[in-house]
Design an enzyme around this catalytic site. Structure first.
Site, PDB file in Angstrom:
ATOM      1  N   ASP A   1       0.979  -1.244  -0.095  1.00  0.00           N
ATOM      2  CA  ASP A   1       0.072  -0.232  -0.022  1.00  0.00           C
ATOM      3  C   ASP A   1       0.763   1.499   0.161  1.00  0.00           C
ATOM      4  O   ASP A   1       2.005   1.248   0.552  1.00  0.00           O
ATOM      5  CB  ASP A   1      -1.059   0.502   0.855  1.00  0.00           C
ATOM      6  CG  ASP A   1      -1.369   1.424   1.413  1.00  0.00           C
ATOM      7  OD1 ASP A   1      -1.903   2.026   0.780  1.00  0.00           O
ATOM      8  OD2 ASP A   1      -1.332   1.876   2.953  1.00  0.00           O
TER       9      ASP A   1
ATOM     10  N   ASP B   1       0.322   5.210   0.944  1.00  0.00           N
ATOM     11  CA  ASP B   1      -0.054   6.224   1.981  1.00  0.00           C
ATOM     12  C   ASP B   1      -0.325   4.994   3.517  1.00  0.00           C
ATOM     13  O   ASP B   1      -1.162   3.850   3.772  1.00  0.00           O
ATOM     14  CB  ASP B   1      -1.559   6.847   1.800  1.00  0.00           C
ATOM     15  CG  ASP B   1      -1.334   7.344   0.475  1.00  0.00           C
ATOM     16  OD1 ASP B   1      -0.500   8.797   1.108  1.00  0.00           O
ATOM     17  OD2 ASP B   1      -2.108   7.016   0.056  1.00  0.00           O
TER      18      ASP B   1
ATOM     19  N   ASP C   1      -2.414  -0.252   5.453  1.00  0.00           N
ATOM     20  CA  ASP C   1      -2.676  -0.114   7.041  1.00  0.00           C
ATOM     21  C   ASP C   1      -3.495   0.234   7.295  1.00  0.00           C
ATOM     22  O   ASP C   1      -4.706   0.266   8.387  1.00  0.00           O
ATOM     23  CB  ASP C   1      -1.787   1.743   7.755  1.00  0.00           C
ATOM     24  CG  ASP C   1      -2.371   2.567   6.150  1.00  0.00           C
ATOM     25  OD1 ASP C   1      -2.352   2.592   5.102  1.00  0.00           O
ATOM     26  OD2 ASP C   1      -2.492   3.713   6.438  1.00  0.00           O
TER      27      ASP C   1
HETATM   28  O1  LIG Z   1      -4.215   2.693  -0.550  1.00  0.00           O
HETATM   29  P1  LIG Z   1      -3.568   4.495   0.558  1.00  0.00           P
HETATM   30  O2  LIG Z   1      -2.787   4.090  -0.977  1.00  0.00           O
HETATM   31  O3  LIG Z   1      -3.592   3.791   1.796  1.00  0.00           O
HETATM   32  O4  LIG Z   1      -4.678   5.648  -0.160  1.00  0.00           O
HETATM   33  C1  LIG Z   1      -5.681   5.828   0.881  1.00  0.00           C
HETATM   34  C2  LIG Z   1      -6.061   7.346   0.606  1.00  0.00           C
HETATM   35  O5  LIG Z   1      -4.942   8.061   1.193  1.00  0.00           O
HETATM   36  C3  LIG Z   1      -4.664   8.965   0.913  1.00  0.00           C
HETATM   37  O6  LIG Z   1      -5.205  10.560   1.723  1.00  0.00           O
HETATM   38  C4  LIG Z   1      -4.432   9.238   3.352  1.00  0.00           C
HETATM   39  O7  LIG Z   1      -3.258   9.852   3.280  1.00  0.00           O
HETATM   40  C5  LIG Z   1      -3.488  11.014   3.212  1.00  0.00           C
HETATM   41  C6  LIG Z   1      -1.835  11.954   3.163  1.00  0.00           C
HETATM   42  O8  LIG Z   1      -1.064  11.071   4.403  1.00  0.00           O
HETATM   43  C7  LIG Z   1      -4.007  11.819   4.243  1.00  0.00           C
HETATM   44  O9  LIG Z   1      -3.717  12.989   4.949  1.00  0.00           O
HETATM   45  C8  LIG Z   1      -5.287  11.303   4.652  1.00  0.00           C
HETATM   46  O10 LIG Z   1      -6.312  11.511   5.516  1.00  0.00           O
HETATM   47  C9  LIG Z   1      -5.732  10.253   4.480  1.00  0.00           C
HETATM   48  O11 LIG Z   1      -6.997   9.159   3.678  1.00  0.00           O
HETATM   49  C10 LIG Z   1      -5.070   9.465  -0.051  1.00  0.00           C
HETATM   50  O12 LIG Z   1      -5.069  10.908  -0.004  1.00  0.00           O
HETATM   51  C11 LIG Z   1      -6.938   9.242  -0.873  1.00  0.00           C
HETATM   52  O13 LIG Z   1      -6.633   9.905  -2.030  1.00  0.00           O
HETATM   53  C12 LIG Z   1      -6.331   7.656  -0.647  1.00  0.00           C
HETATM   54  O14 LIG Z   1      -7.647   7.199  -0.606  1.00  0.00           O
END
Ligand SMILES: O=P(O)(O)OC[C@H]1O[C@H](O[C@H]2O[C@H](CO)[C@@H](O)[C@H](O)[C@H]2O)[C@H](O)[C@@H](O)[C@@H]1O
Length: 454
Positions: A175, A177, A364
């Site tokens: 993954d 983020d 995560d």
């Molecule tokens: O599947 P992932 O790679 O974990 O993506 C899921 C979402 O991740 C991002 O948002 C998350 O991370 C951001 C940066 O650290 C944080 O600001 C946010 O609160 C989290 O939800 C991304 O911006 C999303 O579009 C993804 O869906």
């Protein structure tokens, strides 16, 4: 303060069936045949080949430096058939063996050691972190307390020794983020560190590796910044948009439910307009998904109202469904497709479904649970979660905390890097590479790092 999923207590709403009947992706039985399974788009017959435009809100990451130096991880002894049972501790480079209480990590296993995997198994599945199916019936999958899982760094020696003993090699699904980059306030600032990029590059050179993310694929590739790497696969938009290595054979290119693109575009515009008066909210277009972030919502009391607005947009688009993530609502195509299906697809398409492979998924967030569950009984799911995450969950009205289908845990992105670095080191020395795969002297130097977008 804000964490995960469903903290608003609003369950995913049941939606009417989408336009076409979703068909389950059923992976082919092992040994796999290349592209032998049903890869039809659950929502459409149209096979996608059209490149998509990138999201222009994310700037290219800063240029990468030289590859990270080799993490100073001392491997457990490997190669011997009984090695899995004999290795119990590993120096992970932090100067101590055993993981409890480090890095705010807390106590693994909670004293119950429900996943005692050291040398307790005849066939080594426990040592590989794979929960035997008969010991974990499907209804119990997803029910574990993450904080009671063994720490993957503590099991590194055992895990690698078991891989060597079984002549198996890992395949990594990562993954983005919260796994490769720490969660930060601004989604556009979640940039990969040069150190992580170096480790990732090396791991992907030695082992098949895919990035599986909610981000749009083009944006994801830009954030990863390894455009010339021939060993990195991508599954963007929660697995709805899959591609092979950039610049390489793109026969894996696969876009699911692409007919919902115009719908998502409309929904995205509607969301931008409708949440405009919620100061601190942010809409992010992830191509085959759209996110509404509320991490920075100025007035937290507005959260229920914000969710109502999202629901309002959702009700205009029966082809979409709403999901929860870390301080984010997401609209995705309503479809029986998710990160778990993407992982199964990639394993099958890359002929990696055989017994010589151990799929390892690290993630995560809630959407990663589909992938953990997909690997139930056949692979290792590792959740990234710290004590601080638990505290946040509890502060958000979830005293029981999150439940997971993962079978091991890493505390944070630094530990993810250490874990991957240990496999890079093992692969470099010819370990964990399975039977006859990638002789060490055939491994090219770390792939060139280039930035830009396709
Ligand atoms: O599947 P992932 O790679 O974990 O993506 C899921 C979402 O991740 C991002 O948002 C998350 O991370 C951001 C940066 O650290 C944080 O600001 C946010 O609160 C989290 O939800 C991304 O911006 C999303 O579009 C993804 O869906």
């Amino acid at each position: 303060m804000c964490t995960a999923s469903a903290e608003l207590g609003s369950p995913e709403r049941p939606r009417p069936a989408a336009q076409a009947t979703p068909s389950d992706y059923v992976p082919s039985a092992s040994p796999p045949k290349r592209l032998s399974a049903d890869y039809s788009d659950p929502l459409s017959d149209a096979s996608e080949v059209t490149p998509v435009s990138g999201d222009d809100r994310v700037s290219a990451p800063t240029p990468a430096g030289p590859p990270a130096s080799e993490p100073s991880v001392v491997m457990g002894a490997g190669g011997a058939p009984d090695a899995a049972a004999s290795v119990t501790a590993v120096d992970d480079g932090r100067g101590e063996a055993g993981g409890s209480g480090r890095n705010g990590c807390g106590i693994a296993n909670g004293g119950t050691d429900a996943f005692s995997i050291d040398g307790t198994s005849d066939d080594g599945v426990w040592a590989l972190g794979v929960e035997p199916l008969e010991q974990a019936p499907p209804e119990t999958v997803g029910q574990k307390n993450p904080m009671q899982l063994p720490l993957a760094l503590d099991r590194l020696g055992t895990l690698q020794a078991a891989l060597d003993a079984g002549r198996r090699r890992p395949v990594f699904f990562l993954d983005y983020d919260g796994t490769l980059t720490p969660i930060v306030k601004d989604p556009d600032s979640a940039l990969l560190s040069d150190e992580m990029r170096g480790v990732l590059s090396e791991v992907a050179t030695l082992f098949p590796t895919a990035i599986v993310s909610g981000r749009g694929r083009i944006k994801l590739q830009s954030l990863i910044g390894l455009h010339d790497h021939q060993g990195l696969y991508y599954a963007g938009s929660h697995g709805f948009d899959i591609s092979g290595p950039m610049g390489g054979d793109d026969s894996l290119r696969r876009k699911v439910a692409s007919e919902t693109l115009p719908v998502l575009k409309r929904a995205s515009s509607q969301l931008v307009a409708t949440v405009a008066d919620f100061s601190g909210s942010q809409v992010e277009n992830n191509e085959l998904a759209v996110s509404v972030h509320y991490r920075n919502l100025v007035d937290k009391q507005q959260l229920p109202a914000l969710e109502s607005r999202v629901d309002g947009v959702l009700s205009d688009h029966p082809g979409l469904s709403k999901h929860h993530g870390k301080c984010v609502f997401e609209l995705r195509p309503q479809s029986n497709w998710h990160k778990g299906k993407a992982v199964e697809y990639l394993l099958d398409a890359l002929a990696l479904g055989g017994p010589d492979v151990l799929p390892i998924y690290i993630g995560d967030d809630i959407s990663d649970e589909d992938a953990f569950a997909a690997l139930h009984g056949r692979g290792l799911g590792i959740i990234v979660m710290s004590d601080a995450d638990v505290t946040e969950y509890q502060a958000n009205g979830h005293p029981g905390g999150r439940r997971t289908a993962a079978t091991m845990r890493l505390c944070n992105t630094d530990d993810v890097r250490r874990f991957l670095g240990a496999f890079a080191a093992a692969g470099r020395s010819g370990r964990c590479t399975g039977p006859g795969v990638l002789p060490v002297d055939s491994v090219p130097p770390t792939a060139a790092v280039k930035h830009g977008s396709d």
